[in-house]
Design an enzyme around this catalytic site. Structure first.
Site, PDB file in Angstrom:
ATOM      1  N   SER A  55       1.052  -1.137   0.065  1.00 31.40           N
ATOM      2  CA  SER A  55      -0.001  -0.023  -0.071  1.00 31.40           C
ATOM      3  C   SER A  55       1.078   1.416  -0.082  1.00 31.40           C
ATOM      4  O   SER A  55       1.689   1.436   0.893  1.00 31.40           O
ATOM      5  CB  SER A  55      -0.719   0.141   1.273  1.00 31.40           C
ATOM      6  N   LYS A 110      -1.222  -1.095  -4.291  1.00 30.53           N
ATOM      7  CA  LYS A 110      -2.368  -0.071  -4.010  1.00 30.53           C
ATOM      8  C   LYS A 110      -2.023   1.191  -3.628  1.00 30.53           C
ATOM      9  O   LYS A 110      -0.841   1.433  -3.180  1.00 30.53           O
ATOM     10  CB  LYS A 110      -3.030  -0.634  -2.593  1.00 30.53           C
ATOM     11  N   LYS A 114      -2.852   5.072  -2.517  1.00 27.22           N
ATOM     12  CA  LYS A 114      -3.654   6.110  -1.896  1.00 27.22           C
ATOM     13  C   LYS A 114      -4.176   7.243  -2.685  1.00 27.22           C
ATOM     14  O   LYS A 114      -3.163   7.605  -3.249  1.00 27.22           O
ATOM     15  CB  LYS A 114      -3.268   6.313  -0.645  1.00 27.22           C
ATOM     16  N   ASP A 141      -7.140   3.438  -3.270  1.00 27.61           N
ATOM     17  CA  ASP A 141      -7.947   3.090  -1.976  1.00 27.61           C
ATOM     18  C   ASP A 141      -8.001   4.613  -1.615  1.00 27.61           C
ATOM     19  O   ASP A 141      -7.025   5.464  -1.453  1.00 27.61           O
ATOM     20  CB  ASP A 141      -7.174   2.688  -0.860  1.00 27.61           C
ATOM     21  N   GLU A 184     -11.033   0.963  -3.696  1.00 27.15           N
ATOM     22  CA  GLU A 184     -11.594   0.767  -1.993  1.00 27.15           C
ATOM     23  C   GLU A 184     -12.002   1.983  -1.323  1.00 27.15           C
ATOM     24  O   GLU A 184     -11.505   3.115  -1.615  1.00 27.15           O
ATOM     25  CB  GLU A 184     -10.201   0.101  -1.449  1.00 27.15           C
ATOM     26  N   ASP A 204     -13.785  -1.175   2.859  1.00 30.51           N
ATOM     27  CA  ASP A 204     -12.884  -1.333   4.132  1.00 30.51           C
ATOM     28  C   ASP A 204     -13.698  -0.789   5.341  1.00 30.51           C
ATOM     29  O   ASP A 204     -14.174  -1.451   6.123  1.00 30.51           O
ATOM     30  CB  ASP A 204     -11.480  -0.612   3.866  1.00 30.51           C
ATOM     31  N   LYS A 217      -9.814  -6.326   8.025  1.00 29.08           N
ATOM     32  CA  LYS A 217      -8.858  -5.932   9.117  1.00 29.08           C
ATOM     33  C   LYS A 217      -9.363  -6.623  10.618  1.00 29.08           C
ATOM     34  O   LYS A 217     -10.465  -5.994  10.757  1.00 29.08           O
ATOM     35  CB  LYS A 217      -8.786  -4.502   9.128  1.00 29.08           C
ATOM     36  N   GLY A 225      -4.055  -3.831   6.117  1.00 30.19           N
ATOM     37  CA  GLY A 225      -3.142  -3.611   7.118  1.00 30.19           C
ATOM     38  C   GLY A 225      -3.287  -2.276   7.803  1.00 30.19           C
ATOM     39  O   GLY A 225      -3.942  -1.330   7.341  1.00 30.19           O
TER      40      GLY A 225
HETATM   41  O1  OSB Z   1      -7.037   1.883   4.313  1.00 26.64           O
HETATM   42  O2  OSB Z   1      -5.828   0.177   4.432  1.00 26.64           O
HETATM   43  C1  OSB Z   1      -5.918   1.473   4.677  1.00 26.64           C
HETATM   44  C2  OSB Z   1      -2.979   2.636   6.534  1.00 26.64           C
HETATM   45  C3  OSB Z   1      -3.371   3.595   7.364  1.00 26.64           C
HETATM   46  C4  OSB Z   1      -4.944   3.580   7.282  1.00 26.64           C
HETATM   47  C5  OSB Z   1      -5.720   3.153   6.580  1.00 26.64           C
HETATM   48  C6  OSB Z   1      -5.111   2.190   5.749  1.00 26.64           C
HETATM   49  C7  OSB Z   1      -3.724   1.942   5.795  1.00 26.64           C
HETATM   50  C8  OSB Z   1      -3.146   1.120   4.867  1.00 26.64           C
HETATM   51  C9  OSB Z   1      -1.789   0.443   5.117  1.00 26.64           C
HETATM   52  O3  OSB Z   1      -3.339   0.893   3.540  1.00 26.64           O
HETATM   53  C10 OSB Z   1      -1.156  -1.073   4.804  1.00 26.64           C
HETATM   54  C11 OSB Z   1      -0.149  -1.486   5.391  1.00 26.64           C
HETATM   55  O4  OSB Z   1      -0.376  -1.533   6.678  1.00 26.64           O
HETATM   56  O5  OSB Z   1       0.652  -1.699   4.763  1.00 26.64           O
HETATM   57 MG    MG Z   2      -8.317   0.752   3.148  1.00 22.85          MG
END
Ligand code: OSB
Ligand code: MG
Length: 466
Positions: free
Chosen positions: A222, A248, A250, A276, A301, A326, A350, A378
């Site tokens: 991510s 992924k 952001k 995401d 996402e 999520d 999660k 994660g």
């Molecule tokens: O939306 O999955 C998410 C990190 C902080 C808050 C939200 C998210 C995330 C990640 C981190 O995508 C993924 C990772 O732990 O590598």
């Molecule tokens: Mg997410």
């Protein structure tokens, strides 16, 4: 690599939990009918939470209710539940601080130094394990924070578990759920810790205890929001070279299409890419988001807020790209709603967000029955949280790469030995041949990172140690 190569069927331990849930599924309770207990292996459990006494019925567990949705399960042989008993004697809460190698930015904020709550659980017989609470310092991802988790565990949650003989971790979800709304991450760290403790006591791997079947799990990365597309492309190219199976990205309004297109152009058509938004858009952005369809994303996402299920359904109608939820999926009931409304076609599970492993497994099971793929998300966990996520991701319907990056991606030094690694095929090895979490805990290092510590015991009074 063939999916078959990634799986291992553990005929005995691995399927035990599934057998239970199938057993539940074949004995559906009519709506409104009283709960009964009839199977010879089933034990009715009575717990006293002060007065009046409350009866908890294992069949009323979330897992059981979820699986009653999918009744097309074959009759299965009956097996006794595990003989182990947990009796929680002590919970030590602490906060450590771990600096991320690079700040991680999502649409609602940035993490640079991870404030992490770790807990130690000790059984009356001296068995011991560690677990991690995934709450962030601010309520930007969900309403919880690390400080609300300290409060909830100390005041309401841990006292419910102390000194009670528990037949297994599978009862903990319902004990913590009863008349306590929300606080899922606080509930999850205790609930998952009990699974960890049970695995320790039974000398089995956490993966085997959960019913895991994979010995290696595929991993995605991510990537946080970057100041410019070029920097994102650099990271995405490096991630694919390192073996990651999914990338992924952001996104947020103003930093979306251009970034995703640049990465798609650099990586070519074969690589699995997803985006995401962490709830940064509204239905007014539907036409804009439709343009992402051209980028051939594996999924988009959580484009809208956690509660915007109907608007998500509207967007899904207009989008070819599957939506993945999520933040919206806080329990089994929301997963059912997603399926019924078709407001998402994939779930990021999660365990912290859904109050632990029982709910994660139940969501996994109903998604499997409904042909909905799931993958493990994660929360920038340390190696302790990662041990729990890897065990969960070894379940069969975790069919897409999880956000399970190796330790070195986040930290100069992790708090477990060995650190988590990924091989060149992007696979994390499940320590299924080691009991408990499968990694040793670097307690000296943890001690040196600790900024706050509280010991909780059955007496109900919290003792502040540091
Ligand atoms: O939306 O999955 C998410 C990190 C902080 C808050 C939200 C998210 C995330 C990640 C981190 O995508 C993924 C990772 O732990 O590598
Ligand atoms: Mg997410």
């Amino acid at each position: 690599m063939a999916e078959r190569d990634l799986t291992r069927l553990d005929a005995d331990a691995g399927t035990r939990q599934n057998l239970w849930t199938k057993q539940f599924a074949s004995k559906r309770r009519a709506p409104g009918a009283p709960r009964r207990c009839g199977t010879e292996w089933y034990t009715r459990l009575v717990y006293r939470f002060g007065t009046p006494s409350v009866t908890l019925d294992a069949r009323s567990s979330t897992a059981a209710r979820a699986c009653s949705l999918s009744a097309e399960t074959a009759p299965t042989p009956r097996r006794p539940p595990p003989a182990s008993m947990l009796r929680l004697d002590r919970v030590t809460l602490r906060e450590i601080r771990l600096t991320l190698k690079e700040p991680f930015r999502i649409s609602s904020g940035v993490e640079s130094e991870r404030r992490i709550m770790l807990i130690e659980l000790t059984d009356a017989n001296g068995a011991h394990t560690w677990a991690e609470c995934v709450a962030f310092p601010r309520p930007n991802y969900t309403p919880e924070t690390i400080d609300t988790a300290f409060l909830a565990i100390r005041e309401w949650l841990a006292p419910r578990l102390f000194g009670k003989p528990l037949p297994g971790a599978y009862v903990v979800h319902d004990i913590l759920a009863r008349d306590i709304r929300g606080h899922n991450m606080a509930k999850a760290v205790l609930e998952m810790g009990c699974w960890g403790l049970q695995a320790e006591i039974e000398r089995r791997s956490l993966s085997a205890l959960l019913g895991g079947t994979r010995t290696r799990v595929p991993t995605g990365i991510s990537l946080g929001i970057q100041p410019e597309p070029r920097l994102l492309v650099e990271r995405a190219v490096a991630a694919v070279a390192a073996g990651y199976r999914k990338v992924k990205l952001k996104i947020q309004p103003g930093q979306d299409l251009e970034y995703v297109r640049a990465v798609r152009a650099a990586l070519g058509p074969e690589v699995e890419i997803m985006a995401d938004a962490n709830a940064a858009y509204t239905i007014d952005d539907a036409d804009h988001l439709r343009r992402l369809d051209d980028c051939d994303l594996l999924m988009l996402e959580q484009p809208f807020g956690a509660d915007a299920l109907l608007q998500l359904a509207e967007l899904q109608k207009r989008l070819r790209t599957p939506l993945c939820l999520d933040e919206s999926i806080i329990d089994v009931s929301r997963a059912r709603d997603m399926i019924a409304l078709d407001c998402g076609r994939i779930i990021n599970i999660k365990p912290g967000r859904v109050a632990g492993f029982s709910a994660s497994k139940a969501i996994h099971d109903i998604c499997q029955a409904a042909n909905i793929p799931v993958w493990c998300g994660g929360m920038l966990e340390s190696g302790i949280g990662r041990a729990y996520n890897v065990a969960l991701a070894s379940l069969p319907n975790f069919s897409m790469p999880g956000d399970l990056s190796p330790s070195a991606r986040y930290w100069a030094r992790d708090i477990v030995i060995p650190e988590w690694t990924m091989d060149e095929d992007g696979l994390v090895h499940v320590p299924h041949d080691k009991p408990g979490l499968g990694v040793a805990i670097d307690t000296d290092f943890i001690e040196s990172l600790t900024v706050r510590k509280e010991e909780l015991r059955g007496t109900g009074s919290a003792m502040s140690v540091a």
